[in-house]
Design a protein around this motif. Structure first.
Motif, mmCIF file in Angstrom:
data_model
loop_
_atom_site.group_PDB
_atom_site.id
_atom_site.type_symbol
_atom_site.label_atom_id
_atom_site.label_comp_id
_atom_site.label_asym_id
_atom_site.label_seq_id
_atom_site.Cartn_x
_atom_site.Cartn_y
_atom_site.Cartn_z
ATOM 1 N N VAL A 106 44.917 35.520 42.723
ATOM 2 C CA VAL A 106 45.521 34.285 43.229
ATOM 3 C C VAL A 106 44.989 34.031 44.642
ATOM 4 O O VAL A 106 45.243 34.803 45.558
ATOM 5 N N CYS A 107 44.223 32.950 44.766
ATOM 6 C CA CYS A 107 43.527 32.631 46.021
ATOM 7 C C CYS A 107 44.198 31.428 46.676
ATOM 8 O O CYS A 107 44.690 30.536 45.989
ATOM 9 N N HIS A 108 44.174 31.391 48.011
ATOM 10 C CA HIS A 108 44.786 30.247 48.691
ATOM 11 C C HIS A 108 44.097 28.929 48.309
ATOM 12 O O HIS A 108 44.712 27.874 48.298
ATOM 13 N N SER A 109 42.811 29.021 47.943
ATOM 14 C CA SER A 109 42.083 27.812 47.514
ATOM 15 C C SER A 109 42.742 27.183 46.288
ATOM 16 O O SER A 109 42.723 25.962 46.122
ATOM 17 N N ASP A 110 43.297 28.014 45.428
ATOM 18 C CA ASP A 110 43.973 27.503 44.221
ATOM 19 C C ASP A 110 45.110 26.561 44.621
ATOM 20 O O ASP A 110 45.288 25.481 44.045
ATOM 21 N N GLY A 128 42.217 29.141 39.499
ATOM 22 C CA GLY A 128 41.936 30.576 39.374
ATOM 23 C C GLY A 128 40.437 30.820 39.275
ATOM 24 O O GLY A 128 39.806 30.338 38.330
ATOM 25 N N HIS A 129 39.876 31.515 40.282
ATOM 26 C CA HIS A 129 38.438 31.800 40.232
ATOM 27 C C HIS A 129 38.142 33.249 40.650
ATOM 28 O O HIS A 129 37.178 33.525 41.324
ATOM 29 N N GLU A 130 39.033 34.115 40.208
ATOM 30 C CA GLU A 130 38.844 35.552 40.470
ATOM 31 C C GLU A 130 39.140 36.301 39.167
ATOM 32 O O GLU A 130 40.131 37.003 39.048
ATOM 33 N N LEU A 131 38.255 36.140 38.194
ATOM 34 C CA LEU A 131 38.530 36.617 36.843
ATOM 35 C C LEU A 131 37.929 37.994 36.560
ATOM 36 O O LEU A 131 36.772 38.242 36.890
ATOM 37 N N LEU A 223 35.598 38.772 43.920
ATOM 38 C CA LEU A 223 34.675 37.728 43.471
ATOM 39 C C LEU A 223 34.851 36.407 44.203
ATOM 40 O O LEU A 223 34.006 35.523 44.108
ATOM 41 N N CYS A 224 35.943 36.273 44.947
ATOM 42 C CA CYS A 224 36.061 35.116 45.843
ATOM 43 C C CYS A 224 36.264 35.640 47.253
ATOM 44 O O CYS A 224 35.405 35.533 48.110
ATOM 45 N N ALA A 225 37.421 36.263 47.499
ATOM 46 C CA ALA A 225 37.713 36.755 48.848
ATOM 47 C C ALA A 225 36.642 37.729 49.326
ATOM 48 O O ALA A 225 36.147 37.636 50.450
ATOM 49 N N TYR A 405 48.056 42.405 49.353
ATOM 50 C CA TYR A 405 47.424 41.326 50.072
ATOM 51 C C TYR A 405 46.875 40.299 49.103
ATOM 52 O O TYR A 405 46.399 39.263 49.500
ATOM 53 N N ARG A 406 46.928 40.626 47.812
ATOM 54 C CA ARG A 406 46.476 39.686 46.803
ATOM 55 C C ARG A 406 47.348 39.822 45.564
ATOM 56 O O ARG A 406 47.515 40.938 45.039
ATOM 57 N N PHE A 407 47.894 38.700 45.103
ATOM 58 C CA PHE A 407 48.560 38.706 43.807
ATOM 59 C C PHE A 407 47.486 38.594 42.727
ATOM 60 O O PHE A 407 46.507 37.862 42.894
HETATM 61 ZN ZN LIG Z 1 39.123 31.715 46.273
#
Ligand SMILES: [Zn+2]
Ligand SMILES: [Zn+2]
Length: 415
Positions: A106-110, A128-131, A223-225, A405-407
């Motif tokens: 779960v990214c803040h960009s979402d 969602g872009h961290e698969l 893959l994102c952060a 720090y990341r869900f």
């Molecule tokens: Zn992201």
């Protein structure tokens, strides 16, 4: 968009899993003609018949070619809760891999995207872009993956492939605009739907191989952060002897501290949350500055060779740019609302010839490098798993800076 068949391909149905299980079981299953295509293929292998030259991987079964019914958690408006959406993934193309998604970070960009902070979007939209997941079917000319491969998908699923940026492996800066994993126009004209879902079909060139030592639940945030921090740290030559400040200790920041430390830098964390000090040190930071109003940073004037700014909202840059040494750079990787621009003083960068820069994720090759680096250095995100329907609660916590720090959405977890 909605489909009438809720028996999605992501369930453990023979349709999806038959071939993988078959291959795993080897020739012992030959006697069980589960699916004739599989049997025919395996028999040709057994008898040594040459596979078609254009097909290094076995051709997928016709019945596995999709389109694939699936489901995910979608935003239906800028402000409302995410709710279940049943939809279809495209049929398998020659270079496509079909992936059962096990996890999505779960990214803040979402949140920015659904809230419309980065422009208007169409709803319903799945972000969602961290698969992280597993390949369950491959197209006829796929060469990099097999059924069962552990894979990841980050922020992009396609790009033009021919511009100078794509040719040098920087698809993230594609001059013709890459296709983002969500809220982006795909090559067939549809809008891409992201990883808060159970299944996806992606061109193999935009799929990452996950090193064995990395847990699938933990790969998404890299893959994102992870790549968003790794790419600028490399670009600005962070190395032993360098002093680096990381602004913000969230999803990006906690990986940035680990990455910069592993690259040999001496890292200082600047955070508004005093309770994150111990964590910052655990991630490798030598110093922690608590950024509260009235705190004097003059002691750190011209102290840093590089500042990575991960704060995902507007903030006072005049407070941080003077902390750079001459010719050093503050690079923003966190982005807030587009309607609230960066502002900094006329003289701020002039005095020490400092630079304000930005950086956007990384190319596929660089992302694969980052994964290998993380595997080698044992770098991983600190995650909290949530069920799909726990997403609205998780978003509230991200906004309230309570994520540690990341869900990560776990598609198999019951709410
Ligand atoms: Zn992201
Ligand atoms: Zn391009």
């Amino acid at each position: 968009m909605k489909n009438q068949n809720p028996n999605s391909a992501d369930e453990d149905s023979p349709r999806t899993w038959g071939r993988r299980q078959f291959l795993a079981a080897g020739a012992t299953m030959l006697a069980a003609p589960l699916l004739s295509g599989v049997t025919a293929h395996a028999q040709s292998r057994e008898t040594g018949a040459p596979a078609p030259a254009s097909s290094p991987s076995p051709s997928p079964l016709r019945s596995e070619n999709g389109p694939y019914p699936t489901e995910g958690m979608a935003g239906y408006s800028e402000t409302g809760p995410l709710q279940l959406l049943k939809f279809q993934r495209r049929a398998l193309g020659a270079k496509d891999v079909a992936i059962k998604i096990h996890y999505c970070g779960v990214c803040h960009s979402d949140i920015h995207t659904i809230h419309g902070d980065w422009g208007k979007i169409q709803y319903p939209q799945i972000v969602g872009h961290e698969l992280g997941g597993e390949v369950v079917a491959v197209g006829s000319s796929v060469s990099k993956f097999n059924v069962g491969s552990r894979v990841g998908v980050g922020t992009m699923v396609d790009s033009c492939r021919h511009c100078p940026e794509c040719l040098r492996g920087a698809e993230n800066y594609c001059e013709n605009g890459n296709t983002q994993t969500y809220a982006s126009k795909d090559r067939d004209g549809t809008i891409t739907q992201g990883g808060y879902s159970k299944f996806i079909v992606v061109d193999e060139d935009f799929v990452l191989k996950i090193p064995d030592s990395i847990d699938l639940a933990e790969v998404g945030p890299m893959l994102c952060a992870g790549i968003t921090c790794y790419s600028p740290l490399r670009h600005w030559s962070v190395a032993p002897g360098k002093k680096v400040a990381v602004l913000g200790l969230g999803g990006l920041g906690h990986l940035a501290v680990q990455l910069a430390t592993a690259m040999g830098a001496q890292v200082t964390v600047i955070t508004t949350s005093p309770d994150k000090s111990k964590d910052a040190q655990r991630f490798g930071a030598k110093d922690v500055l608590i950024n509260q109003s009235g705190v004097d940073f003059s002691k750190y004037k011209r102290a840093f060779d590089f500042i990575l700014d991960t704060i995902p909202y507007q903030h006072d840059l005049d407070r941080f740019i003077p902390l750079l040494r001459r010719d050093a750079t503050l690079c923003r990787v966190g982005v807030g609302k587009l309607t609230t621009p960066n502002e900094y003083g006329q003289m701020t960068t002039v005095l020490n010839r400092t630079a304000l820069a930005g950086s956007n994720t990384g190319g596929i090759r660089e992302t694969q490098d980052m994964l290998e680096f993380c595997a080698l250095q044992k770098i991983k995100p600190q995650i909290t798993k949530i069920p799909m329907d726990g997403i609205n609660d998780a978003w509230s916590k991200v906004i309230a800076k309570q994520a540690r720090y990341r869900f990560v959405m776990d598609m198999g977890m019951r709410g």
